[in-house]
Each structure stands twice: as C-alpha cells, then as structure tokens.
Design an enzyme around this catalytic site. Structure first.
Site, PDB file in Angstrom:
ATOM      1  N   HIS A 258       0.806  -1.223   0.000  1.00 54.91           N
ATOM      2  CA  HIS A 258       0.000   0.000   0.000  1.00 54.91           C
ATOM      3  C   HIS A 258       0.839   1.273   0.000  1.00 54.91           C
ATOM      4  O   HIS A 258       0.430   2.296   0.534  1.00 54.91           O
ATOM      5  CB  HIS A 258      -0.965   0.017   1.197  1.00 54.91           C
ATOM      6  CG  HIS A 258      -2.190  -0.799   0.976  1.00 54.91           C
ATOM      7  ND1 HIS A 258      -2.617  -1.779   1.849  1.00 54.91           N
ATOM      8  CD2 HIS A 258      -3.102  -0.799  -0.035  1.00 54.91           C
ATOM      9  CE1 HIS A 258      -3.726  -2.339   1.394  1.00 54.91           C
ATOM     10  NE2 HIS A 258      -4.037  -1.773   0.248  1.00 54.91           N
TER      11      HIS A 258
ATOM     12  N   GLU B 209       3.916  -5.952  -3.392  1.00 57.99           N
ATOM     13  CA  GLU B 209       3.255  -4.887  -4.145  1.00 57.99           C
ATOM     14  C   GLU B 209       3.423  -3.515  -3.503  1.00 57.99           C
ATOM     15  O   GLU B 209       3.226  -3.352  -2.306  1.00 57.99           O
ATOM     16  CB  GLU B 209       1.758  -5.213  -4.272  1.00 57.99           C
ATOM     17  CG  GLU B 209       0.957  -4.155  -5.001  1.00 57.99           C
ATOM     18  CD  GLU B 209      -0.504  -4.526  -5.146  1.00 57.99           C
ATOM     19  OE1 GLU B 209      -1.357  -3.615  -5.077  1.00 57.99           O
ATOM     20  OE2 GLU B 209      -0.804  -5.724  -5.319  1.00 57.99           O
TER      21      GLU B 209
ATOM     22  N   GLU C 185      -0.729   0.753  -9.699  1.00 60.46           N
ATOM     23  CA  GLU C 185      -2.163   1.045  -9.549  1.00 60.46           C
ATOM     24  C   GLU C 185      -2.433   2.532  -9.423  1.00 60.46           C
ATOM     25  O   GLU C 185      -3.527   2.989  -9.716  1.00 60.46           O
ATOM     26  CB  GLU C 185      -2.735   0.320  -8.334  1.00 60.46           C
ATOM     27  CG  GLU C 185      -2.260   0.847  -6.988  1.00 60.46           C
ATOM     28  CD  GLU C 185      -2.884   0.104  -5.822  1.00 60.46           C
ATOM     29  OE1 GLU C 185      -3.702   0.709  -5.114  1.00 60.46           O
ATOM     30  OE2 GLU C 185      -2.561  -1.079  -5.640  1.00 60.46           O
TER      31      GLU C 185
ATOM     32  N   HIS D 280      -4.499  -3.968 -11.406  1.00 55.98           N
ATOM     33  CA  HIS D 280      -5.216  -3.668 -10.169  1.00 55.98           C
ATOM     34  C   HIS D 280      -6.708  -3.717 -10.472  1.00 55.98           C
ATOM     35  O   HIS D 280      -7.179  -3.134 -11.442  1.00 55.98           O
ATOM     36  CB  HIS D 280      -4.800  -2.265  -9.714  1.00 55.98           C
ATOM     37  CG  HIS D 280      -5.407  -1.793  -8.453  1.00 55.98           C
ATOM     38  ND1 HIS D 280      -6.370  -0.810  -8.418  1.00 55.98           N
ATOM     39  CD2 HIS D 280      -5.186  -2.137  -7.167  1.00 55.98           C
ATOM     40  CE1 HIS D 280      -6.705  -0.560  -7.152  1.00 55.98           C
ATOM     41  NE2 HIS D 280      -6.004  -1.355  -6.378  1.00 55.98           N
TER      42      HIS D 280
END
Length: 389
Positions: free
Chosen positions: A191, A215, A241, A291
């Site tokens: 994140h 990620e 993303e 994503h």
C-alpha cells in the site's frame, strides 16, 4: 450515431463508493463504464460532468479521437481525477461499439487468446486480526478452489516499522503459508507504506515465504525510489495502480522499477490505454497484472483485456462484496479451479440496473490503511458473487 446523455451513479459499497456511468445514444444503444475513485468520488463526478459537455452530440464510435481530444484539451493533464473520468466514458464507448457490431470488446482488440484467466483474491481476510485467524480464512479459500491470495499484513505502519510490528507481520505471513502449503501463490501488499530501507528490509524477510510479488512497497510518486527497492529486493516487485496513462508507465519501464505492472482500467485511461500499456510492458518482458478491486463494470472491462492481452498474468478480484452487488448489474462470473471464464456477450457483457443503484446512494468513507482498521474491509453480511462452477 450520437451521444445524447451521460448519467452518473454513485453507489455505496461499504469500503468506498462505486462510480458508474451510463452513456445514451440516439439509436437507443447504451454503454456503461466505471471510474470508481476511492474517497474522491465527488471530484470524479464533477470531472465526468465536464467530459459530458464535450461528448454530447459526438459519435461514440470514434473512441481514439475523443480520448485524444479530451486528454489534449484538459490542459491539466494526467492525475487520478481526469484519468478516472476518461476511463469511465472510454469504457462506455467500447461497450457501445461492441454492441453495435454484436461482438465482445476483446474481439475488437485482436481476438481472444485464452478462455479463462487465473485470479488472486483480495478481501478474503476480512475481520481477521491474529495470524491464526488469517490462516483459517486462507484454508477456507483453498477449499473453495482459490490458488492465489493477497493481503497487507503490516497493520498501521508508515514509512518505517518496529521490530515487534515486523515480527507480527511475518508471523502472519508464515501462518498463511503453513496453512495453504507451497502450491498457493501469496502476494504481499505494501500500500505504498514504506521508505526505501524499510522496503528493502521487508523484502529480504519475505523471501523465505516465496511470495509471487511484494506490491507497492514505497509511495507511488517517486519511481527512482521504487527502482532502488527493486534493484535490492530478492523478491519480485509489483506496482502501478496509482499511475495514469502510458507516459507514466513508460518511465516505470525505463527505470526498471517493477517486475509486474498493475494499471487499473478504471484509473489509467480505460481499455485501449491499458492495452497500449500492456504492449509496452510486453516489449520489456514484464507481466501485466492489473489492479482490480473495484466494482462489477471495471471487472468486466478488465476481463476483456484478460482475453486478448498476451502478457496478462493474473487478475485481482474481491472474493466477496456487499449483498447488493448482485442487484446493481447483471454480472455473472463463472469460477472454477482458481480461474474465471471470459464472458462472451457483446460489448462489456454487463448491464447497469439504475433503480437498484439509486437504492444505495453515496455514503462517505475514510481510508483505513493507517488507522489499524485495514481488515475491516467488508460489512458483516457479504456475498460471494462468482459461485458458478
């Protein structure tokens, strides 16, 4: 054929609000799109209204021209708001074109090269707090047929992480790995939380669990930082993303900043822009793993890309959703052996149900990533919306 109206629907879905558009034409053919922009839905709605001014009276089949002119004339190019709005209306135009020609959108992009696509599930961990709870939920996924799953085990850490917090995160990953065995892919979500040395430290610790990828380890606004993490990481890095348009991905590819790229069809510029991004990454032998945790229309559009994109690797999907997901569209997904079949209906293969959308109006929601509420991603009552086997 001319566009006569574009209607916008903001639909509460607990974690955020879906943002759908319906594009009407003078020949009675409608197209649908989605630009769901988490926590900035009103800004997106306003941007779609601006695009509506340009699009009314235009031929919806001239997709490339309209994309070019909208992007050129925006003046403030790029960014999540414009690009998400452009994504939504672009999807709707492809949907109309497919319906006019009576073929799925993938047929217009070169034709199908696969009948189904492997998925990894997100949201499977809803409500879990302790490593043992994550492990039990992971076992349930494997019993159901899931072969890959993603989650963020890092609590509310930001930029750096204490030894005790990291130990807890690693115990969670270990518990899941022990629960599912070596045959299931684990994908670890960052994140965009960490600074460079912390990301590298975490990546080295994750190596023992053999994840498919780590990620978005660092925030998305410095690709040099991401490149440095990837250079020193012993595990694959995924990102993208929160990048918009092919120009951002050109920089990511040139810097060698990721092993997997993850554009979102509802943010990066729509179907054709994502297909162009995938082609660029194919030249670098970088897999395309978009994503896709949003709503049913974005998922339908991503499945069209999955059908026709050679380097499409794996599809993200939420394992369950609000009870009314099945009401707001006619979505029908066939799941078997860790894969979802590609739909065969014309256009995007999905229709919006306007009255059901209006029964679940906008509700403001806040980001949970740094509040310790990250696993509260689903309401108490949810539904698995792809149960066909």
């Amino acid at each position: 054929m001319k566009i006569t109206d574009i209607k916008i629907f903001l639909v509460d879905c607990y974690r955020t609000n879906w943002v759908f558009v319906r594009m009407d034409t003078d020949e009675g053919i409608q197209g649908v799109g989605e630009g769901t922009l988490e926590y900035k839905e009103y800004a997106l709605e306003g941007a779609v209204r601006h695009l509506r001014q340009y699009l009314i009276g235009k031929n919806p089949l001239e997709i490339e021209k309209h994309w070019h002119d909208i992007y050129r004339d925006a003046y403030w190019r790029g960014g999540p708001v414009l690009m998400s709005a452009l994504s939504a209306v672009e999807m709707a135009m492809w949907d109309i074109l497919g319906k006019v020609l009576r073929v799925p959108v993938y047929q217009l992009l070169g034709g199908k090269i696969r009948d189904q696509v492997k998925i990894y599930v997100n949201g499977w961990f809803a409500g879990a707090k302790e490593p043992e709870e994550f492990a039990e939920k992971a076992k349930d996924m494997v019993k159901w047929g899931v072969r890959a799953m993603k989650w963020d085990p890092f609590g509310k850490a930001y930029m750096n992480i204490s030894n005790s917090e990291l130990d807890r995160a690693l115990r969670c990953v270990d518990a899941v790995r022990q629960a599912v065995g070596k045959g299931v892919d684990l994908l670890i979500e960052g994140h965009g939380r960490f600074d460079v040395p912390t990301s590298i430290r975490i990546a080295k610790e994750l190596e023992q669990f053999k994840p498919m990828f780590f990620e978005e380890p660092v925030p998305p606004d410095n690709l040099d930082a991401l490149s440095e993490v990837r250079r020193k990481s012993p595990v694959a890095i995924a990102a993208g993303e929160r990048l918009y348009g092919r120009r951002s991905f050109k920089e990511l590819l040139e810097k060698g900043a990721a092993d997997y790229i993850q554009p979102d069809v509802s943010h990066a510029g729509g179907i054709w822009e994502c297909r162009k991004i995938a082609a660029m990454s194919e030249a670098y032998y970088i897999p395309f793993a978009p994503h896709n945790p949003s709503g049913p229309i974005a998922n339908a559009a991503t499945l069209q890309l999955a059908a026709c994109t050679p380097n499409f690797e794996i599809l993200e999907i939420m394992v369950s959703d609000v009870m009314w997901r099945q009401d707001v569209t006619n979505e029908h997904l066939a799941f078997q052996d860790g894969c979802i079949r590609i739909p065969e209906k014309p256009g995007l293969g999905i229709e919006l149900r306007e009255e059901a959308c209006m029964e679940h109006p906008y509700i403001p929601h806040d980001l949970r990533h740094y509040s310790g509420q990250l696993t509260n991603i689903r309401p108490p009552q949810t539904v698995r919306y792809f149960l066909e086997k």
